[in-house]
Design a protein around this motif. Structure first.
Motif, PDB file in Angstrom:
ATOM      1  N   ASP A 117      43.471  79.836 114.422  1.00 11.78           N
ATOM      2  CA  ASP A 117      43.600  79.423 115.909  1.00 11.78           C
ATOM      3  C   ASP A 117      42.228  78.000 116.030  1.00 11.78           C
ATOM      4  OD1 ASP A 117      44.356  81.284 117.868  1.00 11.78           O
ATOM      5  OD2 ASP A 117      43.645  82.623 115.756  1.00 11.78           O
ATOM      6  N   LEU A 118      42.820  76.851 116.385  1.00 16.38           N
ATOM      7  CA  LEU A 118      42.164  75.969 116.750  1.00 16.38           C
ATOM      8  C   LEU A 118      42.043  75.576 118.304  1.00 16.38           C
ATOM      9  CD1 LEU A 118      41.511  72.550 115.841  1.00 16.38           C
ATOM     10  CD2 LEU A 118      43.275  72.461 115.567  1.00 16.38           C
ATOM     11  N   LEU A 119      40.871  75.253 118.697  1.00 11.14           N
ATOM     12  CA  LEU A 119      40.248  75.251 120.013  1.00 11.14           C
ATOM     13  C   LEU A 119      39.848  74.561 119.946  1.00 11.14           C
ATOM     14  CD1 LEU A 119      39.587  76.610 122.162  1.00 11.14           C
ATOM     15  CD2 LEU A 119      37.541  77.293 122.122  1.00 11.14           C
ATOM     16  N   ILE A 120      40.060  73.197 120.676  1.00 14.03           N
ATOM     17  CA  ILE A 120      39.480  71.637 121.170  1.00 14.03           C
ATOM     18  C   ILE A 120      39.004  71.725 121.983  1.00 14.03           C
ATOM     19  CG2 ILE A 120      40.526  69.337 121.530  1.00 14.03           C
ATOM     20  CD1 ILE A 120      43.505  70.423 120.043  1.00 14.03           C
ATOM     21  N   VAL A 121      37.491  71.649 122.406  1.00 10.42           N
ATOM     22  CA  VAL A 121      36.890  71.046 123.794  1.00 10.42           C
ATOM     23  C   VAL A 121      37.255  69.384 123.854  1.00 10.42           C
ATOM     24  CG1 VAL A 121      34.660  71.442 124.333  1.00 10.42           C
ATOM     25  CG2 VAL A 121      35.337  73.143 122.930  1.00 10.42           C
ATOM     26  N   GLN A 122      37.723  69.311 124.702  1.00  6.33           N
ATOM     27  CA  GLN A 122      38.283  67.947 125.650  1.00  6.33           C
ATOM     28  C   GLN A 122      37.794  67.741 126.002  1.00  6.33           C
ATOM     29  OE1 GLN A 122      41.607  67.024 124.800  1.00  6.33           O
ATOM     30  NE2 GLN A 122      41.306  64.915 125.518  1.00  6.33           N
ATOM     31  N   VAL A 123      36.932  66.291 126.271  1.00 10.69           N
ATOM     32  CA  VAL A 123      36.133  65.696 127.287  1.00 10.69           C
ATOM     33  C   VAL A 123      36.430  64.045 127.757  1.00 10.69           C
ATOM     34  CG1 VAL A 123      33.995  67.107 126.560  1.00 10.69           C
ATOM     35  CG2 VAL A 123      34.409  64.619 125.512  1.00 10.69           C
ATOM     36  N   ASN A 124      37.613  63.749 127.198  1.00 13.56           N
ATOM     37  CA  ASN A 124      38.103  62.518 127.218  1.00 13.56           C
ATOM     38  C   ASN A 124      39.325  62.608 128.272  1.00 13.56           C
ATOM     39  OD1 ASN A 124      36.372  60.161 126.382  1.00 13.56           O
ATOM     40  ND2 ASN A 124      36.888  61.587 124.951  1.00 13.56           N
ATOM     41  N   PRO A 125      39.674  63.016 129.192  1.00 14.43           N
ATOM     42  CA  PRO A 125      40.756  62.959 131.012  1.00 14.43           C
ATOM     43  C   PRO A 125      41.922  62.628 130.099  1.00 14.43           C
ATOM     44  CG  PRO A 125      38.697  62.237 131.839  1.00 14.43           C
ATOM     45  CD  PRO A 125      38.289  62.242 130.526  1.00 14.43           C
ATOM     46  N   LEU A 126      43.097  64.227 129.941  1.00 15.63           N
ATOM     47  CA  LEU A 126      44.409  63.085 129.394  1.00 15.63           C
ATOM     48  C   LEU A 126      45.435  62.660 130.983  1.00 15.63           C
ATOM     49  CD1 LEU A 126      45.176  66.131 127.287  1.00 15.63           C
ATOM     50  CD2 LEU A 126      44.710  64.213 126.832  1.00 15.63           C
ATOM     51  N   TYR A 127      45.036  63.482 131.731  1.00  7.06           N
ATOM     52  CA  TYR A 127      45.678  62.679 133.277  1.00  7.06           C
ATOM     53  C   TYR A 127      44.896  62.427 134.215  1.00  7.06           C
ATOM     54  CZ  TYR A 127      48.592  63.412 136.726  1.00  7.06           C
ATOM     55  OH  TYR A 127      49.728  63.257 137.951  1.00  7.06           O
ATOM     56  N   ARG A 128      45.030  61.811 135.085  1.00  5.94           N
ATOM     57  CA  ARG A 128      44.578  60.781 135.869  1.00  5.94           C
ATOM     58  C   ARG A 128      46.003  60.518 137.126  1.00  5.94           C
ATOM     59  NH1 ARG A 128      39.338  59.110 136.575  1.00  5.94           N
ATOM     60  NH2 ARG A 128      38.213  59.168 134.841  1.00  5.94           N
ATOM     61  N   GLU A 129      45.809  61.424 138.356  1.00  6.72           N
ATOM     62  CA  GLU A 129      46.005  61.414 139.264  1.00  6.72           C
ATOM     63  C   GLU A 129      46.446  59.481 140.205  1.00  6.72           C
ATOM     64  OE1 GLU A 129      49.558  61.850 141.737  1.00  6.72           O
ATOM     65  OE2 GLU A 129      48.361  63.009 140.027  1.00  6.72           O
ATOM     66  N   HIS A 130      44.844  58.680 139.771  1.00  2.00           N
ATOM     67  CA  HIS A 130      45.123  58.024 140.622  1.00  2.00           C
ATOM     68  C   HIS A 130      45.212  56.858 139.525  1.00  2.00           C
ATOM     69  CE1 HIS A 130      43.567  54.029 142.548  1.00  2.00           C
ATOM     70  NE2 HIS A 130      42.522  54.142 141.548  1.00  2.00           N
ATOM     71  N   ILE A 131      46.438  55.801 140.029  1.00  2.20           N
ATOM     72  CA  ILE A 131      46.664  54.203 138.892  1.00  2.20           C
ATOM     73  C   ILE A 131      45.077  53.616 139.224  1.00  2.20           C
ATOM     74  CG2 ILE A 131      47.977  52.805 138.460  1.00  2.20           C
ATOM     75  CD1 ILE A 131      49.218  55.365 137.501  1.00  2.20           C
ATOM     76  N   PRO A 132      44.876  53.361 138.735  1.00  2.00           N
ATOM     77  CA  PRO A 132      43.760  52.299 138.317  1.00  2.00           C
ATOM     78  C   PRO A 132      44.635  51.210 138.877  1.00  2.00           C
ATOM     79  CG  PRO A 132      44.397  53.085 135.709  1.00  2.00           C
ATOM     80  CD  PRO A 132      44.835  53.874 136.829  1.00  2.00           C
ATOM     81  N   ASP A 133      43.187  50.186 139.908  1.00  3.03           N
ATOM     82  CA  ASP A 133      44.432  48.661 139.880  1.00  3.03           C
ATOM     83  C   ASP A 133      42.462  47.888 140.356  1.00  3.03           C
ATOM     84  OD1 ASP A 133      42.824  50.617 142.389  1.00  3.03           O
ATOM     85  OD2 ASP A 133      43.862  50.430 143.702  1.00  3.03           O
ATOM     86  N   THR A 134      41.174  48.417 140.101  1.00  4.12           N
ATOM     87  CA  THR A 134      40.531  47.217 139.768  1.00  4.12           C
ATOM     88  C   THR A 134      40.214  46.920 138.272  1.00  4.12           C
ATOM     89  OG1 THR A 134      38.268  48.539 139.709  1.00  4.12           O
ATOM     90  CG2 THR A 134      39.477  48.495 142.182  1.00  4.12           C
ATOM     91  N   PRO A 135      39.078  46.316 138.358  1.00  2.46           N
ATOM     92  CA  PRO A 135      38.475  45.724 136.865  1.00  2.46           C
ATOM     93  C   PRO A 135      37.800  46.931 136.103  1.00  2.46           C
ATOM     94  CG  PRO A 135      38.812  44.281 137.636  1.00  2.46           C
ATOM     95  CD  PRO A 135      38.790  44.656 139.221  1.00  2.46           C
TER      96      PRO A 135
END
Length: 337
Positions: free
Chosen positions: A214-232
């Motif tokens: 059993d391997l439990l990963i604690v994720q802090v960097n989002p895999l998914y974002r709904e909004h498409i980035p459009d600013t720098p």
């Protein structure tokens, strides 16, 4: 007793989310942490967790993690010179206003002109006194969970995993060495940067004989974002997240491939470890935070992230506790579909 291996991602101040997850898991007497692989903030969490467990068990580990993050929260801003610290509340107000209102990142512009080497020998690592407070006889002890710390070799671009007596204060500083903020850490003639570039965290050390399936990963960097980035600034933030997830996604894809071979009978049982993957993540909260906040471990942010981490761990246990030790709870096919 259910034995787990933990894989703890790095993410600067966002690693306080992992503190909250660990704090909640340590309340479960029937969960045994047998191994930890950590990078950057995940490495700091892993070292504090092991030192506490070796020193006095679960309550000592919870206290050691709390002490660690209270000290990190007192830093204020990793990028600031010591003489700026008294002015941080006002500076932070204007910086946050700029992040909200400007289409560009002031920090990104600063990185084009400022290097941590500008001060030469006068530069000091703000994490060094915090790391020095850990008892490395406990961090490197044979008892307690196996501990693996990842860093990136600057010259080769390869991941380097420190284990056992090789986990020194310098190894922890190397794992958390963001190159635009900290000077490279030299160990045995090699220079190292943050391990997140090459293994965030590295999963392969957790496949060893005698370690749990059993391997439990604690994720802090989002895999998914709904909004498409459009600013720098938004684009820069999303590039940061994708980059720091790339190595983890690659290793998860390898796990999915091995599991498929085992399921199809193309690998005999025991030839490769059939890892059961679990994950605690909170993309909802982390979607509200920019990459900039990773370098600003204010006390309020640290405490908020800790509480959210505890909540995420609680929801994970409610949904998936019966799968621990039995089956995986992450749908790897859907993850890569």
């Amino acid at each position: 007793m259910i034995r787990l291996s933990l894989a703890l991602q790095g993410g600067g101040a966002h690693g306080a989310f992992t503190w909250g997850v660990l704090d909640r898991l340590l309340e479960e007497d029937d969960l045994e942490i047998a191994a930890i692989s950590g990078t950057s903030a995940g490495a700091l969490n892993g070292a504090a967790l092991k030192a506490g467990l070796v020193a006095g068990g679960r309550q000592a580990a919870r206290k050691r993690l709390r002490d660690l993050w209270e000290e990190i929260g007192d830093i204020g801003d990793f990028r600031s010179y010591a003489w700026i610290q008294p002015w941080l509340p006002a500076l932070r107000f204007w910086q946050e206003a700029a992040d909200r209102m400007l289409p560009i990142s002031p920090q990104g512009l600063m990185a084009q002109f400022y290097s941590p080497y500008t001060l030469g020998g006068a530069w000091s690592n703000p994490l060094e006194p915090i790391v020095a407070e850990l008892d490395f006889s406990q961090v490197c002890a044979e008892e307690g969970p196996a501990l693996f710390i990842g860093a990136t070799n600057v010259r080769t671009g390869k991941v380097h995993v420190f284990a056992g007596q090789k986990i020194t204060p310098q190894a922890l500083l190397a794992s958390a060495c963001i190159p635009t903020v900290f000077q490279a850490v030299e160990i045995d003639g090699e220079s190292y940067w943050d391990g997140g570039f090459t293994g965030n965290p590295s999963l392969w050390p957790l496949y060893g004989a005698g370690l749990p399936e059993d391997l439990l990963i604690v994720q802090v960097n989002p895999l998914y974002r709904e909004h498409i980035p459009d600013t720098p600034l938004e684009i820069q933030n999303r590039v940061n997240e994708i980059s720091f997830n790339a190595s983890l996604m690659s290793e998860l894809r390898s796990i999915a491939f091995v599991k498929r071979l085992i399921a199809e009978g193309r690998l005999q049982p025991g030839q490769m470890k059939d890892v059961r993957v679990h994950m605690i993540a909170e993309d909802g909260l982390l979607n509200t935070l920019s990459a900039t906040s990773k370098l600003q471990p204010s006390g309020n942010l640290v405490r908020r992230l800790c509480e959210d981490g505890r909540g995420a761990a609680e929801r994970f246990l409610q949904r998936n506790r019966d799968k621990l030790g039995v089956s995986h709870s992450v749908d790897l096919h859907a993850l890569f579909g």
